[in-house]
Write a protein that holds these residues in place. Structure first.
Motif, PDB file in Angstrom:
ATOM      1  N   PHE A   7      21.482  20.551  34.634  1.00  0.00           N
ATOM      2  CA  PHE A   7      20.988  21.859  35.073  1.00  0.00           C
ATOM      3  C   PHE A   7      22.142  22.697  35.622  1.00  0.00           C
ATOM      4  N   LEU A   8      23.018  22.054  36.403  1.00  0.00           N
ATOM      5  CA  LEU A   8      24.179  22.748  36.956  1.00  0.00           C
ATOM      6  C   LEU A   8      25.113  23.197  35.839  1.00  0.00           C
ATOM      7  N   PHE A   9      25.273  22.370  34.819  1.00  0.00           N
ATOM      8  CA  PHE A   9      26.076  22.750  33.661  1.00  0.00           C
ATOM      9  C   PHE A   9      25.523  24.021  33.014  1.00  0.00           C
ATOM     10  N   ALA A  10      24.221  24.086  32.820  1.00  0.00           N
ATOM     11  CA  ALA A  10      23.604  25.278  32.217  1.00  0.00           C
ATOM     12  C   ALA A  10      23.824  26.513  33.089  1.00  0.00           C
ATOM     13  N   ALA A  11      23.726  26.343  34.402  1.00  0.00           N
ATOM     14  CA  ALA A  11      23.956  27.471  35.311  1.00  0.00           C
ATOM     15  C   ALA A  11      25.411  27.927  35.249  1.00  0.00           C
ATOM     16  N   TYR A  12      26.353  26.975  35.176  1.00  0.00           N
ATOM     17  CA  TYR A  12      27.762  27.359  35.071  1.00  0.00           C
ATOM     18  C   TYR A  12      28.099  27.941  33.697  1.00  0.00           C
ATOM     19  N   LEU A  13      27.402  27.524  32.672  1.00  0.00           N
ATOM     20  CA  LEU A  13      27.601  28.132  31.360  1.00  0.00           C
ATOM     21  C   LEU A  13      27.221  29.612  31.422  1.00  0.00           C
TER      22      LEU A  13
END
Length: 170
Positions: free
Chosen positions: A132-138
């Motif tokens: 989820f954090l990866f998607a937010a940073y993307l």
């Protein structure tokens, strides 16, 4: 400053903060309650990426009022966080080989879980929050890149627009 400070940007950074805090809590508990030996490198790395993410968000918040808000500094931090979360998500998924936490053979054989269904659920939840954090940073990396490169291009557009003579002047 020029970074993503609108309502969407604030909500995105708040979401990143929440995800990073959850990851920090879940993996801290995994480290603190390790049954035997030291904690796994993947768990330690996941802890690092949560701390680095929180540090980056502090720099972002400080950048609202200081030169740390330069678009390329923020873009660099977003890219680093994007890469760190990608690596952490892959590493945890590989080491967990995700199965059901009700499968006793899986729980007993996995080196992160150490025979505990509670640790199994924590590790799987932590891995999900890393993604989820990866998607937010993307999302923030793409927005930061658009902002950084549009603000870097802005002075040259102003010069070109003001330097051209009007038809009445020619």
């Amino acid at each position: 400053m020029g970074m993503i400070y609108g309502p969407t940007g604030y909500m995105l950074r708040a979401l990143q903060f929440i995800f990073a805090a959850i990851i920090l809590g879940l993996f801290s508990d995994l480290i603190a309650n390790k049954v035997a030996g030291g904690s796994n490198s993947q768990v330690n790395y996941s802890e690092f990426l949560a701390v680095f993410s929180l540090f980056s968000l502090i720099v972002w918040a400080a950048g609202i009022f200081s030169p740390l808000g330069h678009p390329f500094i923020q873009l660099g931090l977003d890219v680093l966080n994007l890469l760190f979360t990608l690596a952490g998500g892959i590493a945890m998924a590989v080491v967990l080989r995700v199965h059901s936490c009700g499968n006793q053979d899986y729980i007993n054989s996995n080196k992160v879980i150490n025979g505990s269904s509670h640790r199994c659920r924590e590790a799987q939840a932590g891995t999900a929050f890393i993604w989820f954090l990866f998607a937010a940073y993307l999302a923030s990396t793409l927005t930061s890149a658009m902002t950084a490169f549009s603000s870097a291009d802005a002075p040259s557009r102003r010069r070109r627009g003001g330097a051209q003579p009007q038809m009445a002047q020619a």
